[in-house]
Design a protein around this motif. Structure first.
Motif, PDB file in Angstrom:
ATOM      1  N   UNK A 119      57.349  13.731  14.626  1.00 26.08           N
ATOM      2  CA  UNK A 119      57.108  13.160  15.953  1.00 26.08           C
ATOM      3  C   UNK A 119      56.935  14.246  17.020  1.00 26.08           C
ATOM      4  N   UNK A 120      57.746  15.317  16.926  1.00 21.15           N
ATOM      5  CA  UNK A 120      57.644  16.400  17.910  1.00 21.15           C
ATOM      6  C   UNK A 120      56.289  17.092  17.797  1.00 21.15           C
ATOM      7  N   UNK A 121      55.837  17.355  16.571  1.00 17.30           N
ATOM      8  CA  UNK A 121      54.528  18.005  16.391  1.00 17.30           C
ATOM      9  C   UNK A 121      53.397  17.099  16.849  1.00 17.30           C
ATOM     10  N   UNK A 122      53.510  15.809  16.569  1.00 17.57           N
ATOM     11  CA  UNK A 122      52.485  14.870  17.030  1.00 17.57           C
ATOM     12  C   UNK A 122      52.472  14.792  18.554  1.00 17.57           C
ATOM     13  N   UNK A 123      53.658  14.821  19.163  1.00 16.89           N
ATOM     14  CA  UNK A 123      53.741  14.784  20.620  1.00 16.89           C
ATOM     15  C   UNK A 123      53.129  16.041  21.235  1.00 16.89           C
ATOM     16  N   UNK A 131      49.913  16.158  23.603  1.00 17.44           N
ATOM     17  CA  UNK A 131      50.025  16.792  24.911  1.00 17.44           C
ATOM     18  C   UNK A 131      48.966  17.874  25.087  1.00 17.44           C
ATOM     19  N   UNK A 132      48.746  18.676  24.036  1.00 17.90           N
ATOM     20  CA  UNK A 132      47.736  19.738  24.108  1.00 17.90           C
ATOM     21  C   UNK A 132      46.345  19.137  24.242  1.00 17.90           C
ATOM     22  N   UNK A 133      46.114  18.022  23.551  1.00 18.38           N
ATOM     23  CA  UNK A 133      44.801  17.373  23.620  1.00 18.38           C
ATOM     24  C   UNK A 133      44.564  16.779  25.011  1.00 18.38           C
ATOM     25  N   UNK A 134      45.579  16.168  25.587  1.00 23.92           N
ATOM     26  CA  UNK A 134      45.414  15.540  26.897  1.00 23.92           C
ATOM     27  C   UNK A 134      45.384  16.541  28.041  1.00 23.92           C
ATOM     28  N   UNK A 135      46.296  17.522  28.004  1.00 23.59           N
ATOM     29  CA  UNK A 135      46.423  18.446  29.123  1.00 23.59           C
ATOM     30  C   UNK A 135      45.656  19.752  28.914  1.00 23.59           C
ATOM     31  N   UNK A 136      45.270  20.019  27.687  1.00 26.38           N
ATOM     32  CA  UNK A 136      44.575  21.262  27.410  1.00 26.38           C
ATOM     33  C   UNK A 136      45.518  22.429  27.224  1.00 26.38           C
ATOM     34  N   UNK A 137      46.799  22.254  27.551  1.00 23.18           N
ATOM     35  CA  UNK A 137      47.781  23.317  27.379  1.00 23.18           C
ATOM     36  C   UNK A 137      49.141  22.670  27.124  1.00 23.18           C
ATOM     37  N   UNK A 138      50.003  23.484  26.560  1.00 18.81           N
ATOM     38  CA  UNK A 138      51.339  22.973  26.274  1.00 18.81           C
ATOM     39  C   UNK A 138      52.273  23.349  27.414  1.00 18.81           C
TER      40      UNK A 138
END
Length: 119
Positions: free
Chosen positions: A81-85, A89-96
């Motif tokens: 779940x953490x890796x999927x989150x 997040x990286x896909x939506x925001x472009x950065x972590x």
């Protein structure tokens, strides 16, 4: 006139008690039978309690031995779940982004929300 005298050998005894036949066993036999039945019942009850205690002990130890397996499954699910989150997040925001000011791992909490809840 001569006086009446009892017959020779005397009169028969007067029956003043009821002459009922005795039915059933003596009370001591009934008491003995009840004692035997109660003893057998308590013995079987003791055997059943021993078996129930053994089954409860076996159930407790099986759960104790399953705890590491269940904990490992929960940890695997948490990492997934953490890796999927993080990927989402990286896909939506472009950065972590960092949520906390520390590098210490904070166990995430998830709330299960029913899908049929009306708003």
């Amino acid at each position: 006139m001569p006086q009446d005298m009892p017959p020779s050998g005397g009169y028969e005894p007067v029956q003043y008690r009821r002459n009922l036949p005795v039915r059933g066993f003596r009370p001591a036999y009934y008491l003995l039978a009840v004692g035997v039945v109660c003893t057998y019942g308590f013995w079987r009850y003791g055997q059943g309690m021993r078996q129930q205690n053994e089954l409860a002990r076996e159930k407790m130890w099986s759960r104790i031995h399953l705890i590491p397996v269940l904990q490992a499954e929960e940890d695997r699910d948490l990492v997934r779940r953490a890796l999927a989150s993080q990927a989402m997040e990286k896909e939506l925001l472009g950065a972590q982004t960092k949520v906390y000011n520390s590098d210490r791992f904070v166990r995430p909490t998830y709330a299960v929300i029913p899908t049929n809840v009306t708003k």
